[in-house]
Design an enzyme around this catalytic site. Structure first.
Site, mmCIF file in Angstrom:
data_model
loop_
_atom_site.group_PDB
_atom_site.id
_atom_site.type_symbol
_atom_site.label_atom_id
_atom_site.label_comp_id
_atom_site.label_asym_id
_atom_site.label_seq_id
_atom_site.Cartn_x
_atom_site.Cartn_y
_atom_site.Cartn_z
ATOM 1 N N GLN A 13 -8.527 -66.439 21.182
ATOM 2 C CA GLN A 13 -8.938 -67.622 20.420
ATOM 3 C C GLN A 13 -8.210 -68.875 20.878
ATOM 4 O OE1 GLN A 13 -11.784 -67.456 18.462
ATOM 5 N NE2 GLN A 13 -11.562 -65.585 19.652
ATOM 6 N N HIS B 129 -10.042 -71.184 23.271
ATOM 7 C CA HIS B 129 -11.216 -71.969 22.867
ATOM 8 C C HIS B 129 -10.981 -73.467 23.013
ATOM 9 C CE1 HIS B 129 -14.559 -69.591 21.597
ATOM 10 N NE2 HIS B 129 -13.756 -68.716 21.026
ATOM 11 N N GLU C 160 -10.280 -67.953 9.862
ATOM 12 C CA GLU C 160 -11.658 -67.691 10.273
ATOM 13 C C GLU C 160 -11.787 -66.215 10.674
ATOM 14 O OE1 GLU C 160 -12.670 -69.397 14.026
ATOM 15 O OE2 GLU C 160 -14.808 -69.047 13.759
ATOM 16 N N HIS C 161 -10.844 -65.762 11.499
ATOM 17 C CA HIS C 161 -10.823 -64.348 11.915
ATOM 18 C C HIS C 161 -9.513 -63.726 11.475
ATOM 19 C CE1 HIS C 161 -13.053 -66.530 15.166
ATOM 20 N NE2 HIS C 161 -13.962 -65.631 14.815
ATOM 21 N N ASP D 35 -17.372 -61.681 18.391
ATOM 22 C CA ASP D 35 -17.853 -62.926 18.990
ATOM 23 C C ASP D 35 -19.194 -62.717 19.685
ATOM 24 O OD1 ASP D 35 -15.860 -64.574 18.193
ATOM 25 O OD2 ASP D 35 -14.766 -64.599 20.091
ATOM 26 N N HIS E 130 -36.900 -82.582 -25.777
ATOM 27 C CA HIS E 130 -36.693 -81.167 -25.402
ATOM 28 C C HIS E 130 -36.991 -80.265 -26.611
ATOM 29 C CE1 HIS E 130 -34.427 -83.007 -22.157
ATOM 30 N NE2 HIS E 130 -34.189 -81.813 -21.598
#
Ligand SMILES: NC(=O)c1ccc[n+]([C@@H]2O[C@H](COP(=O)([O-])OP(=O)(O)OC[C@H]3O[C@@H](n4cnc5c(N)ncnc54)[C@H](O)[C@@H]3O)[C@@H](O)[C@H]2O)c1
Ligand SMILES: N[C@H](CO)Cc1c[nH]c[nH+]1
Ligand SMILES: [Zn+2]
Length: 804
Positions: free
Chosen positions: A623, A626, A692-693, A726, A785
């Site tokens: 990661q 990235h 995230e992971h 992934d 109503h």
């Protein structure tokens, strides 16, 4: 014209006592010091003591000041030399004084063109002893002219950073009062009276300067806003044109506030309290700036460096204005030091590398879980503030919204270096777009797509949910696909066909009617990669928008001549993409939702002593590669020193083999190992970060999944690298980042669906719930109503006679 009179200071008393007793003298913003009566030191002291005087001139005759001192004066803030002797002027030019810094008298006038364009006649040069606030005001008023029927003068009000606060009007009387009180005093046209700014609210203004414009029909008041609120506008904004953008001045104000009130454990407080840390950060950021390559990296790193430099300024009591003054002074210097850097910063030409040139080791910082300050800093993500990134993104979105394809093409040229003729590729996609696609690649993509399809097809909710909540009251919920979806496939630092399939497959499983792809085109040939086109074709995309970043998001949200407007935008991207998604989702004019904030990738690995150091390192690096804004965290459970060392070494060894080493290096610089003493503490830490992971490299990993409260996707056990998720396992890789796993799920099939509810109430049902509806409507005061039920119940005979 800047100011109609030039105050003359011609004695030691003038530059100390007189000016101190007549502070309004500074409002002129200019001064002439008599070099025949004052020493060089007195002149330099004066310039340091009164920085509001921006134009400082010295009147000189040959012999008043030694040549070296003339240069010293010009190098230390003196703008110009007023001379009467032509020959002396020539000799100073020979000495190296630039001609534009010399103002020669023609007998009665000094014609100045440096800094300001102004002719000073002898009547305008007035000894400070004789100047009063009234004479100063008279000089201003008599120089002004107005063609307005009400005889008022247009007055621009700016703050000491020259930021425009608003436009007001002055009368001759208000100008006199303003100078006398050194305050913001104007003339109110609506009330037709003198207006002392802040007289009722307490938010007064100190007047620090007055200028007249070039043709003397407008004034500029430079003010400092006092009081609790620094708002100038009656609408409670800093200026009549809205709030100021944050910028350096805003950062300075914020840090000054933080110096007073930053919580003990905050990062900023830590920086204020720990000069060594601050020094290290300044060095780190300076180095990163030198290494930055493209515009986006350079602006990013420069912003970081400015931030830490600003912390140093604020903690040392130095203001941005002091720095600007210094810059201005340096700009005025007539002799400069050579621009060479100190030898220790110059590249050594020797063959053998000096120690400081050896690249720094790739090491994660190590933090103990009980050091809350360090943990907080370790877990803070390396992202720009939303407000700051929004300032960059808003204009892009607005331009695409207003100018459509034209702006889209322009931004693609600017940010991606590709000049497009048409920004959209229509299906069926031309064969040349598939060039270079190998059979092996097709098989890999097919296998991945099939797994993703299986998992997402199983999630598809088709059934109508029906519940009879009361006899005769049937509630139901039925799914419908979102009609038009825009799928963003990143393509900045890496092309991600896997993202194309992670978004495209569930969109087709959910049966969205129109699928539009968007991805930045390649610089080499202006196309998108054949793998992305292959996936687009397989999932039935109608179009591929050849654009990335905020401009692609805006095009899909609002539509352009060639890009259809979509109902929902999905997909990950860098901070520009994420900010643009968040912007359009909040704009009711766009009528466009988004999946979630899915920004820079991140991973948190929980590992224990038995974990394989190579596995752990490979997951962190997968990661880290990235992007420089990615972050990787290792939470260790009772790790020995030896294990930590093994992991650090494995990280470095593997990283050095990677083609994206430089990205990894920067990511690891803001990544950490956090040491916990128990599995429970490790999971608490992870839930706090909401990664995230989440990768579990611990014994009996599956037994611990129950402890996970916040995470995008979990990778259980030593043989489940994150890369499988992934690409090919079947789960979706579009996942919430920045800690949004606390409240968002990753992309799944229902992300492409909406659920409509229905109810069917029979007379029996109305009998069962009607009275409850009427009671609640009554308490809410919503009689219509209540009537809607009452009328029906009455017709059905369900209410007693005379029921009101
Ligand atoms: N969370 C997830 O599910 C997930 C999945 C995959 C990828 N990602 C992340 O997506 C990101 C992809 O980022 P990327 O940059 O490689 O590609 P990207 O496609 O997201 O961004 C590239 C675009 O950014 C724009 N841009 C670049 N510099 C700019 C500037 N200075 N001003 C305005 N616009 C600018 C350009 O238009 C360019 O086309 C990575 O951070 C990656 O980690 C996240
Ligand atoms: N890890 C990314 C999600 O954060 C997805 C991805 C695509 N390609 C490689 N990885
Ligand atoms: Zn990845």
């Amino acid at each position: 014209m800047v100011f109609p009179i030039l105050p003359l200071y011609s004695s030691s008393r003038d530059v100390t006592e007189v000016i101190a007793s007549k502070p309004y003298l500074c409002l002129a913003g200019q001064a002439l010091l008599d070099g025949s009566k004052l020493t060089t030191e007195e002149i330099l002291n004066f310039q340091e003591s009164y920085p509001v005087i921006r134009f400082l001139a010295v009147r000189l005759s040959r012999g008043d000041v030694a040549d070296d001192d003339v240069i010293r004066l010009l190098n230390n803030g003196v703008s110009a030399l007023f001379l009467s002797d032509k020959e002396y002027a020539s000799s100073l030019v020979e000495l190296g004084v630039p001609e534009e810094r010399i103002v020669l008298s023609d007998g009665s006038n000094y014609d100045c063109k440096f800094h300001l364009v102004q002719k000073f006649s002898s009547e305008q040069i007035i000894g400070v002893d004789t100047i009063t606030s009234e004479s100063l005001a008279n000089a201003v008023v008599s120089s002004l002219r107005t063609d307005r029927a009400d005889k008022l003068y247009t007055t621009l009000v700016v703050d000491s950073n020259e930021r425009c606060l608003g436009l007001v009007y002055s009368s001759a009387e208000s100008i006199k009062l303003a100078i006398e009180k050194e305050a913001g005093v104007y003339y109110s046209r609506s009330r037709d009276e003198i207006w002392v700014k802040g007289a009722t609210s307490g938010n007064t203004q100190t007047l620090v300067g007055i200028q007249l414009d070039c043709d003397s029909d407008a004034l500029k008041f430079i003010v400092v806003q006092n009081g609790e609120h620094s708002d100038f506008c009656h609408l409670n904004t800093e200026s009549c044109f809205g709030e100021f953008l944050h910028g350096l001045v805003g950062l300075e104000q914020l840090l000054q506030q933080r110096l007073v009130d930053a919580p003990e454990k905050s990062y900023t407080r830590r920086l204020f309290n720990d000069p060594e840390l601050l020094t290290a950060k300044i060095k780190e950021e300076a180095e990163e700036l030198t290494e930055a390559q493209n515009k986006s990296e350079i602006s990013w790193e420069a912003a970081d460096l400015f931030y830490f430099a600003m912390v140093k300024l604020v903690s040392s009591g130095v203001s941005l204005k002091d720095v600007e003054r210094n810059l201005n002074m340096k700009h005025l210097k007539v002799t400069r030091r050579k621009g060479d850097a100190k030898p220790k910063f110059m590249k050594q030409e020797t063959a053998s590398k000096k120690p400081e040139e050896i690249p720094e080791a790739i090491r994660l910082s190590v933090v103990e879980a009980n050091d809350s300050v360090a943990v907080e800093s370790a877990l803070s993500r390396p992202i720009q503030k939303t407000s700051e990134i929004m300032h960059l993104v808003n204009p892009i979105v607005e331009r695409v919204r207003n100018e459509g394809d034209k702006a889209l093409i322009e931004f693609t040229s600017k940010f991606d270096g590709v000049d497009l003729e048409a920004p959209v590729l229509e299906a069926p996609f031309p064969p040349e777009y598939f060039e270079g696609l190998t059979e092996e690649m097709k098989e890999a993509l097919d296998l991945s797509m099939e797994n993703v399809r299986k998992f997402h097809a199983a999630q598809l909710q088709k059934e109508v949910l029906e519940v009879e909540t009361q006899p005769g009251v049937i509630c139901s919920r039925f799914p419908r696909p979102i009609e038009k979806v825009g799928l963003y496939i990143p393509g900045g630092t890496a092309v991600l066909p896997s993202t194309a399939l992670m978004l495209g497959v569930p969109a087709s499983v959910a049966e969205c009617r129109e699928i539009v792809f968007a991805s930045p085109p390649r610089k080499s040939d202006g196309k998108v990669s054949p793998e992305v086109v292959y996936v687009a074709e397989k999932v039935g995309a109608s179009k591929i928008v050849l654009a990335g970043g905020a401009q692609a998001v805006a095009a899909m949200a609002y539509g352009t001549e060639s890009v259809p407007k979509v109902d929902k935008i999905l997909g990950p991207g860098n901070q520009f993409v994420t900010a643009a998604k968040m912007y359009v989702q909040n704009d009711t004019q766009a009528l466009c939702s988004i999946d979630m904030p899915a920004g820079p990738s991140e991973v948190l690995v929980i590992a224990d002593e038995k974990a394989d150091a190579d596995f752990v390192a490979s997951d962190l690096l997968s990661q880290a590669e990235h992007g420089i804004d990615s972050q990787v965290i290792l939470v260790g459970v009772s790790l020995s020193e030896k294990k930590i060392q093994e992991i650090q070494e494995a990280v470095e060894k593997q990283a050095l083999q990677l083609p994206r080493l430089e990205i990894v290096r920067k990511c690891i610089a803001h990544s950490s190992i956090i040491l916990c003493n128990s599995y429970e503490d490790a999971f608490d830490m992870s839930n706090k970060y909401a990664p995230e992971h989440l990768i579990l490299q611990i014994e009996n990993a599956s037994d611990y999944v129950k402890l996970v409260d916040n995470a995008g996707s979990v990778f259980v056990g030593a043989f489940t690298p994150e890369s499988c998720g992934d690409y090919s396992s079947g789960t979706n890789h579009t996942l919430p980042t920045y800690g949004y796993a606390r409240q968002y799920s990753g992309v799944n099939t229902s992300t492409f669906q909406k659920f409509i509810t229905a109810q069917n109430v029979t007379p029996q049902g109305l009998e069962n719930i009607g009275r409850a509806v009427m009671s609640v409507a009554k308490v809410e005061g919503l009689d219509a109503h209540r009537n809607a039920v009452k009328i029906r119940m009455q017709k059905l005979g369900l209410l007693p006679e005379g029921f009101v």
